[in-house]
Design a protein around this motif. Sequence first.
Motif, PDB file in Angstrom:
ATOM      1  N   UNK A  35     -16.646  -4.403 -34.636  1.00 23.65           N
ATOM      2  CA  UNK A  35     -17.177  -3.935 -33.349  1.00 23.65           C
ATOM      3  C   UNK A  35     -17.827  -5.076 -32.561  1.00 23.65           C
ATOM      4  N   UNK A  36     -18.593  -5.932 -33.230  1.00 25.92           N
ATOM      5  CA  UNK A  36     -19.229  -7.041 -32.519  1.00 25.92           C
ATOM      6  C   UNK A  36     -18.199  -8.079 -32.081  1.00 25.92           C
ATOM      7  N   UNK A  37     -17.165  -8.288 -32.897  1.00 24.64           N
ATOM      8  CA  UNK A  37     -16.094  -9.206 -32.489  1.00 24.64           C
ATOM      9  C   UNK A  37     -15.388  -8.673 -31.248  1.00 24.64           C
ATOM     10  N   UNK A  38     -15.161  -7.360 -31.214  1.00 24.17           N
ATOM     11  CA  UNK A  38     -14.555  -6.750 -30.039  1.00 24.17           C
ATOM     12  C   UNK A  38     -15.448  -6.860 -28.817  1.00 24.17           C
ATOM     13  N   UNK A  39     -16.758  -6.690 -29.011  1.00 29.54           N
ATOM     14  CA  UNK A  39     -17.699  -6.801 -27.897  1.00 29.54           C
ATOM     15  C   UNK A  39     -17.713  -8.218 -27.339  1.00 29.54           C
ATOM     16  N   UNK A  40     -17.805  -9.221 -28.224  1.00 29.22           N
ATOM     17  CA  UNK A  40     -17.798 -10.613 -27.770  1.00 29.22           C
ATOM     18  C   UNK A  40     -16.490 -10.941 -27.048  1.00 29.22           C
ATOM     19  N   UNK A  63     -24.254 -11.138 -17.846  1.00 34.85           N
ATOM     20  CA  UNK A  63     -25.447 -10.303 -17.891  1.00 34.85           C
ATOM     21  C   UNK A  63     -25.226  -8.996 -18.642  1.00 34.85           C
ATOM     22  N   UNK A  64     -23.984  -8.535 -18.708  1.00 34.97           N
ATOM     23  CA  UNK A  64     -23.729  -7.267 -19.387  1.00 34.97           C
ATOM     24  C   UNK A  64     -23.884  -7.376 -20.897  1.00 34.97           C
ATOM     25  N   UNK A  65     -24.047  -8.581 -21.405  1.00 34.03           N
ATOM     26  CA  UNK A  65     -24.271  -8.729 -22.841  1.00 34.03           C
ATOM     27  C   UNK A  65     -25.686  -8.330 -23.241  1.00 34.03           C
ATOM     28  N   UNK A  66     -26.600  -8.218 -22.257  1.00 36.93           N
ATOM     29  CA  UNK A  66     -27.987  -7.898 -22.575  1.00 36.93           C
ATOM     30  C   UNK A  66     -28.179  -6.450 -22.999  1.00 36.93           C
TER      31      UNK A  66
END
Length: 436
Positions: A383-388, A342-345
């Motif tokens: 940054x998005x790779x790190x987030x995923x 859920x934290x991906x939202x």
Amino acid sequence: MLRTKPLAIALMLVCGLAGLALRYLLREYANSDAFQFLIPWYTFARDHGLGALAEPFTNYTPFYSYLLLIAAPFDWLGQPLSLVKTISAIFELGCAIVVAQIVWRTTKLPLRASLAFCAVWLAPTVIFNGAMWGQADSIWTFFTLVSVALFMRDRNGILPFAVAFSVKAQGAFLGPFVLGMILRRRMRFAWLAAVPGVYVVLALPVIVAGRSFVSVLGVYIDQANTFHRLFISAANIWIFAAGMPYAIGVAAGLVLASAGGLALSIFIAQSRRTEPEFILLVASVSLMLMPYLLPKMHERYFYAFELASIGLACINLRYLPFAVIAQVDGVLSYLAFDRGIVMSLLPAALCNTVLVCYLVLDLRHGERVSRFPRLAWLGFIASTAGLFSYLLFAGAGMNVSPAYVLASGLAALMTLRLLKESHRGSAHDPAPSHRA
């Protein structure tokens, strides 16, 4: 151009086969919706035949019931869920073809059109939506894209828009665009009667079969009353106001979306820009703005914008960040439902907010010179790779930590940076090339 045609055809064939293979491998993947809704719906249609039309055995409009009945005779070919997913796949292919045609008619570049086809057919959100979940968003989106394509060719696209709305209420997301085109071309407002008219015509078989007229007309009212939460699973503005009282939030959301949609319609009517790219741009804004402003939205409702933005990017490369960011945000939203992350939202909603702001600003600023900001792209990818990586490592649930705040903040910041850099140009620079 003669040299690029064989390459374009080869690319479409390779990606087409890859998409089919991927869908075949995912044919048995199922989530809770599949067991609770899709499989029982199909089974009812298969077991009862045409007699099923007399019953509201789905919570969708009659159009979807017809598709299930068409699929039922092929029951011997595979499992029920596989056949349901085949329906979605057929319309996904249709969406890819329509977007490719839009790009081809606008650019006359076969490689660009081929890339548009491949990007839609293999888009991560398309794979999630249909191949994995078996959802029906490709159906209404197909008719939505056909409507936009007709308007781009200076033709009347109201009828396919009416069909889109008759498939799912989400077809109304294109409403501000359609109203703007009616005002722009000074068409008769009587054309709007086609929307309820087509719905009734498509419902005639179930009414003749014995289903009550009230039941048919109440489908969208029943859907609207299914959930009593302002925020369900969409990465939109309501994630920041989910605690607002339900009744107040619904009223405020409807007012906000109506005002935003009306403003867009008036802008379309008054704009002097006539090129096909502009028509696709304002249609994309309509398809993004509505699910972003409305409450009670699902993550799947940005589907049409995600595909329209791919066409926009293939026509003008300066819109490439829009299409990529839309896919990233879409996948983040799908993970929230599919894996419980859920934290991906929240980062998806932050990035969608940036995206909406830049889309609206882009309408005001008009054409600019495209550029490829390498450092901005590098930062966005990292940054998005790190987030995923963090989200997948942390797993499901609420995992607030300094690492999460850092990852989501960087992703939103680099989204802003990428959009800003990709739209920065000089009036003295040469016009962007349209060579593939």
